[in-house]
Design a protein around this motif. Sequence first.
Motif, mmCIF file in Angstrom:
data_model
loop_
_atom_site.group_PDB
_atom_site.id
_atom_site.type_symbol
_atom_site.label_atom_id
_atom_site.label_comp_id
_atom_site.label_asym_id
_atom_site.label_seq_id
_atom_site.Cartn_x
_atom_site.Cartn_y
_atom_site.Cartn_z
ATOM 1 N N TYR A 280 -2.984 2.322 -1.590
ATOM 2 C CA TYR A 280 -2.960 1.620 -0.315
ATOM 3 C C TYR A 280 -1.950 2.292 0.612
ATOM 4 O O TYR A 280 -0.777 1.972 0.594
ATOM 5 C CB TYR A 280 -2.608 0.146 -0.552
ATOM 6 N N ARG A 281 -2.435 3.297 1.362
ATOM 7 C CA ARG A 281 -1.589 4.012 2.321
ATOM 8 C C ARG A 281 -0.322 4.553 1.661
ATOM 9 O O ARG A 281 0.771 4.500 2.206
ATOM 10 C CB ARG A 281 -1.242 3.105 3.504
ATOM 11 N N GLY A 282 -0.474 5.062 0.442
ATOM 12 C CA GLY A 282 0.651 5.641 -0.294
ATOM 13 C C GLY A 282 1.332 4.667 -1.228
ATOM 14 O O GLY A 282 2.078 5.083 -2.120
ATOM 15 N N PHE A 283 1.117 3.348 -1.051
ATOM 16 C CA PHE A 283 1.692 2.337 -1.933
ATOM 17 C C PHE A 283 0.635 1.866 -2.939
ATOM 18 O O PHE A 283 -0.560 2.131 -2.790
ATOM 19 C CB PHE A 283 2.188 1.134 -1.138
ATOM 20 N N ILE A 284 1.092 1.145 -3.974
ATOM 21 C CA ILE A 284 0.161 0.556 -4.932
ATOM 22 C C ILE A 284 -0.453 -0.692 -4.328
ATOM 23 O O ILE A 284 0.255 -1.593 -3.842
ATOM 24 C CB ILE A 284 0.877 0.189 -6.249
ATOM 25 N N GLY A 285 -1.753 -0.745 -4.348
ATOM 26 C CA GLY A 285 -2.480 -1.941 -3.935
ATOM 27 C C GLY A 285 -3.229 -2.514 -5.121
ATOM 28 O O GLY A 285 -3.724 -1.761 -5.973
ATOM 29 N N LEU A 286 -3.312 -3.847 -5.211
ATOM 30 C CA LEU A 286 -3.990 -4.506 -6.330
ATOM 31 C C LEU A 286 -5.049 -5.457 -5.804
ATOM 32 O O LEU A 286 -4.770 -6.307 -4.953
ATOM 33 C CB LEU A 286 -2.994 -5.294 -7.187
ATOM 34 N N LYS A 287 -6.274 -5.314 -6.304
ATOM 35 C CA LYS A 287 -7.343 -6.280 -6.038
ATOM 36 C C LYS A 287 -7.347 -7.241 -7.211
ATOM 37 O O LYS A 287 -7.560 -6.849 -8.357
ATOM 38 C CB LYS A 287 -8.681 -5.571 -5.926
ATOM 39 N N VAL A 288 -7.077 -8.536 -6.950
ATOM 40 C CA VAL A 288 -6.890 -9.510 -8.027
ATOM 41 C C VAL A 288 -7.833 -10.692 -7.825
ATOM 42 O O VAL A 288 -8.293 -10.968 -6.709
ATOM 43 C CB VAL A 288 -5.431 -10.016 -8.064
ATOM 44 N N ILE B 36 -2.785 -7.703 -3.317
ATOM 45 C CA ILE B 36 -1.329 -7.604 -3.437
ATOM 46 C C ILE B 36 -0.909 -6.175 -3.120
ATOM 47 O O ILE B 36 -1.576 -5.211 -3.538
ATOM 48 C CB ILE B 36 -0.858 -7.985 -4.854
ATOM 49 N N MET B 37 0.168 -6.056 -2.385
ATOM 50 C CA MET B 37 0.744 -4.736 -2.111
ATOM 51 C C MET B 37 2.114 -4.644 -2.766
ATOM 52 O O MET B 37 2.900 -5.589 -2.721
ATOM 53 C CB MET B 37 0.892 -4.501 -0.609
ATOM 54 N N LEU B 38 2.386 -3.504 -3.390
ATOM 55 C CA LEU B 38 3.699 -3.236 -3.973
ATOM 56 C C LEU B 38 4.341 -2.078 -3.215
ATOM 57 O O LEU B 38 3.683 -1.067 -2.960
ATOM 58 C CB LEU B 38 3.590 -2.866 -5.455
ATOM 59 N N THR B 39 5.595 -2.224 -2.857
ATOM 60 C CA THR B 39 6.284 -1.114 -2.194
ATOM 61 C C THR B 39 6.778 -0.129 -3.248
ATOM 62 O O THR B 39 7.956 0.227 -3.328
ATOM 63 C CB THR B 39 7.446 -1.622 -1.318
ATOM 64 N N ILE B 40 5.824 0.295 -4.061
ATOM 65 C CA ILE B 40 6.017 1.319 -5.083
ATOM 66 C C ILE B 40 4.983 2.404 -4.807
ATOM 67 O O ILE B 40 3.801 2.091 -4.649
ATOM 68 C CB ILE B 40 5.828 0.756 -6.502
ATOM 69 N N PRO B 41 5.379 3.660 -4.719
ATOM 70 C CA PRO B 41 4.409 4.714 -4.426
ATOM 71 C C PRO B 41 3.294 4.774 -5.464
ATOM 72 O O PRO B 41 3.525 4.619 -6.664
ATOM 73 C CB PRO B 41 5.257 5.993 -4.444
ATOM 74 N N TYR B 42 2.089 5.000 -4.979
ATOM 75 C CA TYR B 42 0.932 5.095 -5.863
ATOM 76 C C TYR B 42 0.979 6.391 -6.667
ATOM 77 O O TYR B 42 1.237 7.463 -6.133
ATOM 78 C CB TYR B 42 -0.357 5.047 -5.045
ATOM 79 N N GLU B 43 0.746 6.263 -7.978
ATOM 80 C CA GLU B 43 0.586 7.423 -8.855
ATOM 81 C C GLU B 43 -0.521 7.096 -9.855
ATOM 82 O O GLU B 43 -0.744 5.939 -10.212
ATOM 83 C CB GLU B 43 1.881 7.740 -9.611
ATOM 84 N N LYS B 44 -1.180 8.141 -10.319
ATOM 85 C CA LYS B 44 -2.308 7.937 -11.233
ATOM 86 C C LYS B 44 -1.888 7.423 -12.598
ATOM 87 O O LYS B 44 -2.729 6.974 -13.370
ATOM 88 C CB LYS B 44 -3.089 9.247 -11.385
ATOM 89 N N THR C 295 3.723 13.350 -3.404
ATOM 90 C CA THR C 295 3.306 13.343 -2.006
ATOM 91 C C THR C 295 3.175 11.920 -1.461
ATOM 92 O O THR C 295 3.487 11.667 -0.297
ATOM 93 C CB THR C 295 1.957 14.072 -1.855
ATOM 94 N N SER C 296 2.719 10.989 -2.293
ATOM 95 C CA SER C 296 2.561 9.608 -1.831
ATOM 96 C C SER C 296 3.886 9.028 -1.353
ATOM 97 O O SER C 296 3.941 8.284 -0.369
ATOM 98 C CB SER C 296 1.985 8.734 -2.941
#
Length: 887
Positions: free
Chosen positions: A819-827, A797-805, A523-524
Amino acid sequence: MSRFKKHRTWPLLLISFSMTFTISLIVFAALKMAPFGSSSILANDSAVQYVDFFTYLKHALMGTAGKAYSFSNSLGGGMYANWTYYLLSPFNLIFVLVSRQAIPVAMLFVTALKYSTAALAAQVLASHRYGKNWYTLVFSVSYGLSGFLIANFLNIMWMDGVILLPLVILGIDRLFEEHRLIPYVVPLSLSFITNYYIGFMVAIFSALYFCWQWAIHHQPQLLRKIALFVGGSLLSGMIGAIVLIPTYLALSASRLSSAGADFTIKPLFSLIDLPSKLIPGSFNFAQLSNGLPNLYMGMIALLGAVFYFLAPAISVRERLISGVMTVILMLSIWLNPLVIMWQGFRAPVWYLYRHSFIVIFWLLLLGLRGLANLPSVSRLRMIIASVVVGGVVFIPTAWRMSSHKYVTLTNLVLGGVLLLVAAILLYSWAHHLFPQKWVVGGLLTLLVLDMGANAYTSLKAISFISKADFTVTSKALNAAYTEAKTLAPNTFYRVNSDTQRSMDDPYQYNFNGISTFSSVLNTSTINALTNVGAIGSAGRVKNNDLTWPLESLLGVRQLLLVNTQSTKTTTPEYQQISSRIIDNPRYDLPAYKLIGHNDYFNIYQNPDALPVATQIYRKVPTQVQANPVLQQNAYFSTFTPETIGAIFTTTDFSGITVDNVKPLTTLTNAIATKKDKKLGATITLNVNPSTEQRYLVMGENMRKNMAISINNVPLKNDPDNGSKTVSLPIDAEKPTTVTLTFNRNVDQIDLDHFALYTLNRQPFEQAVAAAKQHAPKQVVKNGSVTLTTRQNNSGYIMLTIPYEKGWQVDNKQVKIQNYRGFIGLKVPSTSLKFTLSYHTPGIKAGWIVTSLGLIGLIVLAFLEYWPRNGKHAVLVNWPARFRKMWQ
């Protein structure tokens, strides 16, 4: 096996398999499917999904494509659910052994093999019950060429469960007869593993059949039998856990898993329409989408099922209980809540009646027992029953033929003749009117003609794609993508194309793409892409009509467009390829650089393509309008420390004229209404010349209710969800005309999101430059991303890769977010090197439970089959065996 030796029934297994296989090939040859002609067996989903997945299987097993995770799965996604739904059949290994060009031919032979193996499995069950009698062939061949299997030639992955069903039922029979569990546990486990979806339906029917089998007999040791059945079922689930647990977790992230189900007690079709499903050749795609299942099982088996309820040799108790069971199964294809139950309590997309093979199998079981006891049915009952069956089936069908577009007069006449001949031959056999060998020969001949005619007339109504449609397009696209890869640097990038054979091209040609069509799509992925301007729906996202900034955002570095200047434009190959263009004209193409070409394609490079991982300085506001260019504005605004201007701003049309439309004070989100509903209506808009790129945005309702053209060139439309964004011509002198024409019978249209936008080059280039400059160093592979952040970074950091668990990071200082369907990283703000890796959720738990299940299976086999005093031990002797083992 001793049973088969005793009755010498093994020749019937060979006859059943060979007969079904030969009929299948004759039908395919008559339809001129490759290798017997210029057509193919590909149609609908088999043409636009499965053939691509089978090619991917070859890439994956050869080590050239990701197995657990793949960037061919749209922007990237876990592959486990794809494997368990599409690819775990052992028959699929055949596709690995052939070339890409030969896969459609291989699919034809695999389909015939699956039909034949289903018949073989059914023959095993029938021979176990009735030895070497001729009517066992009626049961097996009718099952192998039943209406469900013929209708679902395109859903080849469902057939393994259909093959295993008779063996599961045989296992339950042997549980009652011998107290053995292995014959039940093994096929049920395999049904879960080869296709969990159909396996779920097999498990439901197994429980119903166990209850029926217990109810029709006065069974001793009831609690023991229940315990054995429940224990065997649980053991089967444990063995299949390696499939079931990770797949369940994957489906929980699928849009299809969240599809609502209507549990209102209501019929899904009129019962008067049901008889048409017993007419040969009454299948087409409209039938699948409209609902009714194809229950065709042959006229001999149909009459046998009717005679079952009239046979005095069968106890009244059994016939009454079987009648209740039949009613339950018939209700399960008529009442909505029961239909949904068989689908895992979720409403599937398109075809609701995927469990109709269960109903067919049950009726064939009754037919087999009815034929075995046919001599006990009186002549009068046989005659009356045959007449009643003919009336019930053919009169309602003939009466409603005008509404049954898939039932022709030929089908009706054919069905009537087959039923009449079947009734006469069965009457002759039961009452010895003629030499038995001639009557049996006539019945088996009728069986071949009946099942073959149904297969041929059913499939003849389908539009199959030509062999060239696959081979020519695939060859040209494969060459183009191969060349594109050689022209690119050895870093991660995505590729887009204005021509595609299907949405699953990235799987077939093994590249990182955007589009995907899969029943288990995350779905993401769908949400993330449709939010920014892609078009999609349940199970699919598409790569057509993306803006230049959106392709840059998603890291699309290469673009393949059909070469309009080719010297091959008059060749059939070029015509085939150009017929698959999905994009509207790309007027923003000057932003790209031509880096290669061949006879069919030009290959362009996007110098503004961003890396997968970018540093961002603020989050995208959560309340951004559902407008694709405003969404793109929001993303690009996060790439710079300072605030920059919007990359897209609205532009007024220079002129507007209407014809039969009430005056409009504004356009965006206005309601356009006809003055005279009987007449056509248009809105004509003018756009002043510009040297800057402009995009026209129109909402989903507009695309459905209007024909839209730019400078009198009609736009390609798309029935799926999402706003549409198309580029307008760049011209310093000539105005552009946009014409909106109301579709017929549409009186009022919501101009949702309709607006003209200009791309502001300076803030766009500023955002791109900042994103590239501040991006972390990165190495991207299927299933892993290694990043090295910069000192004093923004912390996000934002990755244009869909978020999955399934994504995990090897450094506790880094936090993964959705992050709105994408992978977000707090670094941390310091320089840091870390790796994200994808691990299929539930895979460890699945292996543990499956391992325990396999250990239990080994122990069970030891207890059931360990020789003792020249005989096999049976389950009932377990307690004594355990005492002896531990003395």
